[in-house]
Motif scaffolding. Structure first.
Motif, PDB file in Angstrom:
ATOM      1  N   UNK A 149      -8.071 -18.889  -1.159  1.00  0.00           N
ATOM      2  CA  UNK A 149      -7.141 -18.401  -1.912  1.00  0.00           C
ATOM      3  C   UNK A 149      -5.907 -17.558  -1.165  1.00  0.00           C
ATOM      4  N   UNK A 150      -5.713 -16.447  -1.709  1.00  0.00           N
ATOM      5  CA  UNK A 150      -4.758 -15.364  -1.221  1.00  0.00           C
ATOM      6  C   UNK A 150      -5.418 -14.235  -0.272  1.00  0.00           C
ATOM      7  N   UNK A 151      -6.904 -14.448   0.055  1.00  0.00           N
ATOM      8  CA  UNK A 151      -7.685 -13.628   0.774  1.00  0.00           C
ATOM      9  C   UNK A 151      -8.750 -13.015   0.125  1.00  0.00           C
ATOM     10  N   UNK A 152      -9.655 -12.093   0.652  1.00  0.00           N
ATOM     11  CA  UNK A 152     -10.870 -11.467  -0.045  1.00  0.00           C
ATOM     12  C   UNK A 152     -10.368 -10.276  -0.615  1.00  0.00           C
ATOM     13  N   UNK A 153      -9.176  -9.873  -0.543  1.00  0.00           N
ATOM     14  CA  UNK A 153      -8.789  -8.333  -1.233  1.00  0.00           C
ATOM     15  C   UNK A 153      -8.478  -8.707  -2.723  1.00  0.00           C
ATOM     16  N   UNK A 154      -9.141  -8.039  -3.497  1.00  0.00           N
ATOM     17  CA  UNK A 154      -9.345  -8.162  -5.146  1.00  0.00           C
ATOM     18  C   UNK A 154      -7.793  -8.521  -5.431  1.00  0.00           C
ATOM     19  N   UNK A 155      -7.036  -7.813  -4.917  1.00  0.00           N
ATOM     20  CA  UNK A 155      -5.556  -7.487  -5.466  1.00  0.00           C
ATOM     21  C   UNK A 155      -4.597  -8.589  -4.608  1.00  0.00           C
ATOM     22  N   UNK A 156      -5.063  -9.103  -3.576  1.00  0.00           N
ATOM     23  CA  UNK A 156      -4.402  -9.732  -2.816  1.00  0.00           C
ATOM     24  C   UNK A 156      -3.209 -10.715  -3.165  1.00  0.00           C
ATOM     25  N   UNK A 157      -3.307 -11.372  -4.217  1.00  0.00           N
ATOM     26  CA  UNK A 157      -2.410 -12.342  -5.002  1.00  0.00           C
ATOM     27  C   UNK A 157      -1.246 -11.395  -5.202  1.00  0.00           C
ATOM     28  N   UNK A 158      -1.242 -10.173  -5.491  1.00  0.00           N
ATOM     29  CA  UNK A 158      -0.073  -9.411  -5.763  1.00  0.00           C
ATOM     30  C   UNK A 158       0.762  -9.097  -4.444  1.00  0.00           C
ATOM     31  N   UNK A 159       0.487  -9.486  -3.262  1.00  0.00           N
ATOM     32  CA  UNK A 159       1.005  -9.205  -2.124  1.00  0.00           C
ATOM     33  C   UNK A 159       2.417  -9.887  -2.039  1.00  0.00           C
ATOM     34  N   UNK A 160       3.409  -9.469  -1.610  1.00  0.00           N
ATOM     35  CA  UNK A 160       4.607 -10.339  -1.669  1.00  0.00           C
ATOM     36  C   UNK A 160       4.456 -11.802  -0.637  1.00  0.00           C
ATOM     37  N   UNK A 161       3.467 -11.494   0.443  1.00  0.00           N
ATOM     38  CA  UNK A 161       3.240 -12.834   1.122  1.00  0.00           C
ATOM     39  C   UNK A 161       2.332 -13.535   0.826  1.00  0.00           C
ATOM     40  N   UNK A 162       1.552 -13.424  -0.450  1.00  0.00           N
ATOM     41  CA  UNK A 162       0.737 -13.994  -1.140  1.00  0.00           C
ATOM     42  C   UNK A 162       1.155 -15.221  -1.690  1.00  0.00           C
ATOM     43  N   UNK A 183      -0.612  -1.131   6.285  1.00  0.00           N
ATOM     44  CA  UNK A 183      -0.749  -2.559   5.566  1.00  0.00           C
ATOM     45  C   UNK A 183      -2.126  -2.560   4.610  1.00  0.00           C
ATOM     46  N   UNK A 184      -3.155  -1.796   4.924  1.00  0.00           N
ATOM     47  CA  UNK A 184      -4.513  -1.654   4.218  1.00  0.00           C
ATOM     48  C   UNK A 184      -4.046  -1.081   2.945  1.00  0.00           C
ATOM     49  N   UNK A 185      -3.367   0.057   3.260  1.00  0.00           N
ATOM     50  CA  UNK A 185      -2.914   1.064   1.978  1.00  0.00           C
ATOM     51  C   UNK A 185      -2.140   0.297   1.079  1.00  0.00           C
ATOM     52  N   UNK A 186      -1.276  -0.492   1.514  1.00  0.00           N
ATOM     53  CA  UNK A 186      -0.446  -1.271   0.716  1.00  0.00           C
ATOM     54  C   UNK A 186      -1.304  -2.192  -0.298  1.00  0.00           C
TER      55      UNK A 186
END
Lengths: 448, 448
Positions: B15-28, B287-290
């Motif tokens: 999906x949008x990546x391993x990070x639990x909140x990655x789907x909220x990123x503008x590029x997701x 980027x990570x902090x975001x």
């Protein structure tokens, strides 16, 4: 549907074709049954011909006597996934049994290919006849499942699968990055099914596709098979050897559908056809004769002796007639034999033809001829409501499919009986079938 | 392998990546987890980067708290079939559990996709941890399968599957049109397996692929999981947070492999990495902090309270430290917790970081930085034998994969550590793994 009623076409894709000896034909491709490029080309040819469906059959056990096309072949769900990737419009239908798989797994992989194909998948529901028990022995069981039991299980299986397919309402996934709401928990549904055969909680981890869910296809010929199909199936596939038989089946079946409170238009009836096409009748006859000639005496009699244990074939050849072996008067308690018995008794075919008939290779006279003759027959069957469409079971592939697409399809199109372009993108759109409502969405509507 | 030892790379596509909140990123991308075009583009990016593997994980149950990437996603075997059709070189690996499917069915569909991909498939063998029992309840069982039992069953399951894959010797299908011999019956083999969990006759109705059969991948971290992997796996996938830990694991595991009479080179060890790449260290940190900022207090504490039932988080925020909640001294009997405990006790991270760590979103300092820094770390881990290669678990997709392919891969290539072109066509060729001999062909050789 009546006003612009159009023929539906499905291509039965199986290795070198339906004929038992097709693999020996010079145009038969080596290792056809296991070449993905070959299957992709077949599906693309069918799509060029604006077919509704590329259809993949299946079986779950083989032995030394199995047809060359089924000894070494792809698993249907993976195969239609590959075909979906090589096409953009045609529907792709995979056969899968309700007797030897967990409903959660099958619900999932079928809806997955429906999503992958963007709403072009179908499921041909079979219960797997397994008289020798060889299938059961691949799945840890000692005996084949009894017929009535299989259909009872199949009914519950389809209940579970279609139930799981409704796990998510269509507007469940809001995915609002601002508010952080990914989905509405109240639009996710657990099935909580507890039945005689299955206990499945859910929800399924995949949502409905652009066409809702895969089209349900069935080919039950027995009484319980037909009941099941009339209740559930959206496409039914049958093989009848005469227009009269096909008309009777059509009438009876559509009435059965109505008896379950469904509109008869909710089910598309396809009749299997086995065309051998030539520029002249003589060329077509010669093509068919050539295919038949590949059946060896040894193969033919090995099968016939096995099929008719009490019959004495001593001194006969494959050119001898059914009556020479007493087959015209024989009664056998096998459902597929009862289907063929009128032809064997009435037409006194050669033993070669009996063999072809019983192995599914037989092509009755109506299907051997010029494109015009084939098109005439199809038009007749269609307009007289012996069928809503046809399952093209070409005796030889790829030739039979190619000939049909090049020579017969244009005639049907000229006569206004068949599409010249796809009108929609999903299999349900091609077939004129509705998108099934989500059961939970329905419930909400009916709340006060 | 030692002389030209090269890094192996696998892309974990989810999906949008391993990070639990990655789907909220503008590029997701919206609906990433269920878009086949999106997954095809990811696999093509990985193939452009000459990756060995596109890897698909799995789970068989979801609930209201599941990660957005897994609520609604493709079934892995169908997905890798679609990916195989959109690529021509990269290997495609699907996760499938040994606990909830019939071995005959899985053997068949995996070998089918191996044939469809022309020898590029792999099977990530999992036994499915299911503490809540929710998976079991999707499959008619009331309780989750106990750990040791799962692995016993898995061993037999893999025996059966690999046995079925040998059903046909490579030269079984002569297909001689003249003589009419399609296959050699003595080169078709019935497994006739009767074991504790399974009874399977065979033969399988599909023959071995160009690479023999799918590559066996495993990620067992428990003791019985590691024993199983050492005996059977050809690729092992692990996640360690320090080079030292990874080196110890590498040594121990390769010794275990040897203890089963296998060459340590027969197993490729991949370490999971979570790179966040920036042109400068500052950009990478930002980027990570975001990404971390997308974790809401509500989501974070809802998870943490669930994970640590006895702990009082009153008055704390996600910026509070582990020690503020007493987590630095906490012992919990959970295998995934034991893995993370040294980091929590030793580094006293923020609760936001603890949350990231436990949800697999954590990216340790080593993996956040410039392409050069990442490449240096990979080179170090690789040359010091902490790993034979890496599983790229990008916190954000598609960005993380794209950055890695564009920025890090060229550095590894310049250093002679990674291929600039595929040398072979099959996954086994990419990984330097041998084609497994057919057990029956071996028997013949040893006959006097």
């Amino acid at each position: 549907m009546a006003a612009n009623r159009q023929i539906k076409l499905s291509a039965y894709l199986v290795g070198t074709g339906m004929h038992v000896a097709s693999w020996k034909h010079p145009n038969a491709q080596r290792s056809a049954s296991i070449s993905v490029d070959y299957y992709k080309a077949l599906a693309q040819t069918a799509e060029r011909g604006k077919f509704d469906i590329a259809f993949i059959a299946d079986s779950l056990a083989i032995n030394e006597d199995s047809h060359p096309n089924i000894l070494n072949r792809f698993e249907p769900v993976t195969l239609i996934t590959a075909l979906a990737g090589a096409t953009s419009k045609i529907g792709v239908v995979a056969t899968a049994s309700t007797s030897y798989i967990e409903p959660f797994n099958l619900a999932r992989s079928l809806l997955s290919v429906d999503q992958i194909s963007k709403g072009r998948a179908g499921w041909n529901i079979v219960t797997t006849r397994d008289l020798s028990g060889s299938t059961a022995r691949n799945f840890g069981a000692q005996d084949h499942l009894e017929h009535g039991f299989r259909y009872k299980r199949a009914e519950e299986f389809v209940e579970v699968v279609t139930g799981l397919w409704d796990s998510w309402e269509d507007d469940a996934f809001v995915q609002d990055k601002e508010s952080g709401v990914f989905f509405h928990p109240d639009k996710m549904h657990r099935l909580n099914h507890r039945g005689e055969f299955f206990s499945v909680e859910g929800p399924l981890n995949i949502a409905r596709s652009p066409q809702g869910y895969p089209v349900l296809v069935q080919a039950g010929t027995s009484e319980s098979g037909q009941q099941f199909a009339a209740k559930r199936a959206e496409v039914i596939f049958s093989i009848k050897y005469s227009k009269q038989e096909a008309r009777e089946f059509y009438d009876t079946f559509k009435s059965k559908v109505a008896s379950f409170g469904r509109s008869p238009d909710e089910v598309v009836i396809l009749q299997g056809i086995f065309p051998v096409i030539g520029r002249t009748q003589e060329e077509a006859d010669e093509k068919y004769r050539q295919l038949e000639s590949y059946i060896s005496e040894e193969t033919g009699f090995s099968f016939l002796k096995d099929y008719f244990p009490g019959v004495d074939f001593a001194g006969l050849t494959l050119e001898s007639r059914a009556a020479d072996a007493g087959l015209d008067r024989l009664q056998l308690d096998k459902s597929d034999y009862r289907k063929h018995q009128p032809v064997i008794a009435g037409e006194n075919p050669t033993l070669r033809e009996v063999y072809s008939l019983l192995t599914g290779s037989f092509s009755r006279e109506d299907w051997v001829g010029t494109p015009e003759k084939i098109a005439d027959t199809l038009e007749e069957w269609f307009t007289e409501r012996a069928a809503d469409g046809f399952m093209l079971m070409a005796p030889l592939l790829p030739d039979g499919l190619h000939d049909f697409v090049e020579e017969v399809v244009p005639l049907l199109q000229q006569r206004g009986l068949f599409r010249t372009e796809y009108a929609g993108d999903t299999l349900r759109e091609h077939l004129g079938l509705r998108v099934p409502e989500n059961r939970y969405a329905r419930e909400e509507v009916s709340r006060p």
